[in-house]
Design a protein around this motif. Structure first.
Motif, PDB file in Angstrom:
ATOM      1  N   GLN A 108     -31.222   7.616   9.198  1.00  0.00           N
ATOM      2  CA  GLN A 108     -32.554   7.089   8.916  1.00  0.00           C
ATOM      3  C   GLN A 108     -33.595   8.196   8.846  1.00  0.00           C
ATOM      4  OE1 GLN A 108     -33.659   3.706  11.430  1.00  0.00           O
ATOM      5  NE2 GLN A 108     -31.503   3.198  11.705  1.00  0.00           N
ATOM      6  N   ALA A 109     -33.510   9.166   9.782  1.00  0.00           N
ATOM      7  CA  ALA A 109     -34.464  10.278   9.777  1.00  0.00           C
ATOM      8  C   ALA A 109     -34.331  11.108   8.505  1.00  0.00           C
ATOM      9  CB  ALA A 109     -34.242  11.157  11.006  1.00  0.00           C
ATOM     10  N   ALA A 110     -33.086  11.329   8.059  1.00  0.00           N
ATOM     11  CA  ALA A 110     -32.857  12.092   6.827  1.00  0.00           C
ATOM     12  C   ALA A 110     -33.440  11.368   5.620  1.00  0.00           C
ATOM     13  CB  ALA A 110     -31.361  12.329   6.631  1.00  0.00           C
ATOM     14  N   LEU A 111     -33.227  10.065   5.538  1.00  0.00           N
ATOM     15  CA  LEU A 111     -33.773   9.285   4.424  1.00  0.00           C
ATOM     16  C   LEU A 111     -35.299   9.271   4.464  1.00  0.00           C
ATOM     17  CD1 LEU A 111     -31.292   6.273   4.450  1.00  0.00           C
ATOM     18  CD2 LEU A 111     -31.576   7.921   2.585  1.00  0.00           C
ATOM     19  N   ASN A 112     -35.862   9.149   5.660  1.00  0.00           N
ATOM     20  CA  ASN A 112     -37.322   9.157   5.791  1.00  0.00           C
ATOM     21  C   ASN A 112     -37.918  10.467   5.318  1.00  0.00           C
ATOM     22  OD1 ASN A 112     -37.110   6.637   6.879  1.00  0.00           O
ATOM     23  ND2 ASN A 112     -37.911   7.157   8.904  1.00  0.00           N
ATOM     24  N   ARG A 113     -37.188  11.558   5.520  1.00  0.00           N
ATOM     25  CA  ARG A 113     -37.719  12.861   5.132  1.00  0.00           C
ATOM     26  C   ARG A 113     -37.418  13.215   3.682  1.00  0.00           C
ATOM     27  NH1 ARG A 113     -40.432  17.102   7.336  1.00  0.00           N
ATOM     28  NH2 ARG A 113     -41.390  15.267   8.269  1.00  0.00           N
ATOM     29  N   PHE A 114     -36.232  12.855   3.180  1.00  0.00           N
ATOM     30  CA  PHE A 114     -35.813  13.319   1.855  1.00  0.00           C
ATOM     31  C   PHE A 114     -35.764  12.232   0.784  1.00  0.00           C
ATOM     32  CE2 PHE A 114     -34.101  16.666   4.617  1.00  0.00           C
ATOM     33  CZ  PHE A 114     -34.533  17.803   3.939  1.00  0.00           C
ATOM     34  N   GLY A 115     -35.841  10.958   1.153  1.00  0.00           N
ATOM     35  CA  GLY A 115     -35.839   9.907   0.151  1.00  0.00           C
ATOM     36  C   GLY A 115     -34.454   9.574  -0.374  1.00  0.00           C
ATOM     37  N   ASP A 116     -34.412   8.662  -1.350  1.00  0.00           N
ATOM     38  CA  ASP A 116     -33.145   8.098  -1.836  1.00  0.00           C
ATOM     39  C   ASP A 116     -32.519   8.847  -3.005  1.00  0.00           C
ATOM     40  OD1 ASP A 116     -32.861   5.932  -0.066  1.00  0.00           O
ATOM     41  OD2 ASP A 116     -34.323   4.756  -1.184  1.00  0.00           O
ATOM     42  N   SER A 117     -33.190   9.871  -3.539  1.00  0.00           N
ATOM     43  CA  SER A 117     -32.696  10.496  -4.766  1.00  0.00           C
ATOM     44  C   SER A 117     -31.744  11.657  -4.540  1.00  0.00           C
ATOM     45  CB  SER A 117     -33.879  10.976  -5.626  1.00  0.00           C
ATOM     46  OG  SER A 117     -34.661   9.879  -6.058  1.00  0.00           O
ATOM     47  N   LEU A 118     -31.559  12.068  -3.287  1.00  0.00           N
ATOM     48  CA  LEU A 118     -30.692  13.208  -3.002  1.00  0.00           C
ATOM     49  C   LEU A 118     -29.320  12.745  -2.550  1.00  0.00           C
ATOM     50  CD1 LEU A 118     -33.189  15.566  -1.132  1.00  0.00           C
ATOM     51  CD2 LEU A 118     -32.877  15.202  -3.588  1.00  0.00           C
ATOM     52  N   GLY A 119     -28.385  13.685  -2.483  1.00  0.00           N
ATOM     53  CA  GLY A 119     -27.045  13.369  -2.005  1.00  0.00           C
ATOM     54  C   GLY A 119     -26.954  13.549  -0.498  1.00  0.00           C
ATOM     55  N   TYR A 120     -26.234  12.648   0.171  1.00  0.00           N
ATOM     56  CA  TYR A 120     -26.104  12.705   1.622  1.00  0.00           C
ATOM     57  C   TYR A 120     -24.637  12.816   2.011  1.00  0.00           C
ATOM     58  CZ  TYR A 120     -31.020  11.528   1.899  1.00  0.00           C
ATOM     59  OH  TYR A 120     -32.380  11.571   1.767  1.00  0.00           O
ATOM     60  N   VAL A 121     -24.386  13.639   3.051  1.00  0.00           N
ATOM     61  CA  VAL A 121     -23.021  13.862   3.535  1.00  0.00           C
ATOM     62  C   VAL A 121     -22.998  13.574   5.032  1.00  0.00           C
ATOM     63  CG1 VAL A 121     -21.119  15.487   3.758  1.00  0.00           C
ATOM     64  CG2 VAL A 121     -22.674  15.660   1.801  1.00  0.00           C
ATOM     65  N   ALA A 122     -22.149  12.626   5.455  1.00  0.00           N
ATOM     66  CA  ALA A 122     -22.033  12.264   6.864  1.00  0.00           C
ATOM     67  C   ALA A 122     -21.003  13.156   7.551  1.00  0.00           C
ATOM     68  CB  ALA A 122     -21.632  10.803   6.995  1.00  0.00           C
ATOM     69  N   TYR A 123     -21.319  13.595   8.776  1.00  0.00           N
ATOM     70  CA  TYR A 123     -20.397  14.382   9.584  1.00  0.00           C
ATOM     71  C   TYR A 123     -20.180  13.684  10.924  1.00  0.00           C
ATOM     72  CZ  TYR A 123     -20.896  18.175   6.231  1.00  0.00           C
ATOM     73  OH  TYR A 123     -20.878  18.931   5.078  1.00  0.00           O
ATOM     74  N   GLY A 124     -19.026  13.937  11.529  1.00  0.00           N
ATOM     75  CA  GLY A 124     -18.657  13.234  12.742  1.00  0.00           C
ATOM     76  C   GLY A 124     -19.305  13.764  14.003  1.00  0.00           C
ATOM     77  N   LYS A 125     -19.767  15.023  13.982  1.00  0.00           N
ATOM     78  CA  LYS A 125     -20.369  15.634  15.160  1.00  0.00           C
ATOM     79  C   LYS A 125     -21.618  16.412  14.760  1.00  0.00           C
ATOM     80  CE  LYS A 125     -15.875  16.341  17.412  1.00  0.00           C
ATOM     81  NZ  LYS A 125     -14.943  17.367  17.948  1.00  0.00           N
ATOM     82  N   ILE A 126     -22.531  16.565  15.728  1.00  0.00           N
ATOM     83  CA  ILE A 126     -23.738  17.347  15.476  1.00  0.00           C
ATOM     84  C   ILE A 126     -23.370  18.777  15.105  1.00  0.00           C
ATOM     85  CG2 ILE A 126     -25.758  18.377  16.604  1.00  0.00           C
ATOM     86  CD1 ILE A 126     -26.046  15.731  18.166  1.00  0.00           C
TER      87      ILE A 126
END
Length: 364
Positions: A108-126
């Motif tokens: 949610q924080a990433a979307l709030n900062r960068f919006g919906d037009s970029l690519g997102y990659v989920a990782y299992g650990k910080i």
């Protein structure tokens, strides 16, 4: 004004908006090209930074100043967030790493900062997010750093130790409301999954309503929801958004102890930006614990130079027993004259000193 006339005027305004949005997008592409030309003239073949938090902050401040309503400032800024997201995507192929899976507060924080037009990659650990940024697998990474209720996110601090390649580019504040998600009612729940931070933020509610349920720590609140969805008599402390994603019911809303519960995140990249006049800097250093007053002497340097400290944390260095790394956040940019002088002076007290980044101070 009758309905048909109003609708025709809206249609005309929409046409103008689309034309203006594309005109702005073309100018944004020109900005990217100008950045590349400047780098090439300087002998660099690297790609320019497309996410410039200082410039973004100025845009939002200007938009708020221009807004005369009836749209709220938050609504106008949300629109501009997507405009800038689309513009960034036109300039470069940008990917953002975050602590996954989908639905985490980091997401949610990433979307709030960068919006919906970029690519997102989920990782299992910080740590995986931080390492992905360091290895240039993703352009930017978003990691939690502290919560207003439960304090520092030690997994992030521990990952910074020995990982000087990444730099902090920005900070993001996200109001966090935890919920209990399950396929079962409270009296049937025997196990609760969640992230350690979420357990800490909801401890009072759990002690009162589920004192005998086993508490199992996992890497993220969304992972907790995923596990709870697959087990009988299990629940997760997570966001309400995860209920829809993982097919769970919201058994109890807003179980967070503090009503103003907020988590701060860092945006990580390969470099920090220049000074904006309203910045913070995070330092990481060690001192010789055998030298009396070494830590006190280091911290007094900031007071001598009129620099305010906003946070201090310590973590085991991993080098030997009872040896610690200190994380100190200060007001100011590493390039500011007083901060640069303080950093030069503090080296006499430190065994090592790393500037993890300077970033615009964000209102939350």
């Amino acid at each position: 004004m009758d309905l048909d006339s109003a609708r025709k005027m809206i249609s005309d305004v929409d046409r103008q908006l689309v034309e203006l949005l594309n005109a702005r997008a073309r100018l944004s592409v020109n900005v990217g090209a100008a950045k590349r030309d400047t780098l090439k003239k300087g002998g660099s073949e690297s790609e320019p930074e497309v996410y410039v938090p200082g410039q973004e902050k100025r845009v939002f401040e200007k938009v708020r100043g221009l807004n005369q309503g009836p749209l709220s400032d938050d609504s106008v800024c949300a629109i501009y967030r997507e405009i800038m997201s689309a513009s960034i995507s036109l300039q470069s192929d940008v990917t953002v790493g975050y602590l996954g899976p989908a639905g985490t507060f980091s997401h949610q924080a990433a979307l709030n900062r960068f919006g919906d037009s970029l690519g997102y990659v989920a990782y299992g650990k910080i740590g995986d997010v931080v390492h992905a940024v360091a290895k240039d697998e993703v352009t930017y990474g978003v990691v939690p750093i502290e919560n207003s209720t439960f304090g520092a996110v030690v997994q992030t601090l521990d990952t910074f130790v020995g990982q000087p390649a990444v730099k902090i580019r920005a900070e993001v504040y996200l109001p966090v409301t935890q919920a209990l998600l399950s396929r079962f009612q409270v009296d049937a729940i025997r196990k609760v999954y969640s992230h350690p931070q979420a357990f800490g933020q909801s401890r009072r509610w759990l002690d009162q309503h589920l004192p005998h349920a086993a508490r199992v720590e996992v890497a993220s609140t969304a992972k907790a929801a995923e596990l709870a969805a697959s087990e009988n008599y299990a629940a997760a402390i997570s966001s309400e958004a995860c209920a829809a994603i993982y097919g769970l019911d919201v058994v109890a809303k807003d179980i967070t102890t503090a009503r103003d519960n907020t988590t701060r995140f860092f945006v990580l990249g390969q470099s920090s930006d220049g000074p904006t006049g309203d910045d913070k800097t995070l330092l990481m250093f060690t001192v010789d614990h055998r030298e009396p007053g070494a830590l006190c002497g280091a911290l007094n340097v900031f007071a001598t130079h009129g620099i305010n400290q906003t946070a201090i944390n310590s973590r085991p260095s991993g080098q030997r027993q009872w040896h610690y790394v200190f994380f100190v956040e200060i007001i100011g940019h590493a390039q500011d004259t007083n901060v640069a002088s303080a950093l030069d002076e503090i080296k006499s007290y430190c065994l090592d000193l790393v500037v993890l980044g300077s970033y615009p101070r964000q209102s939350y």
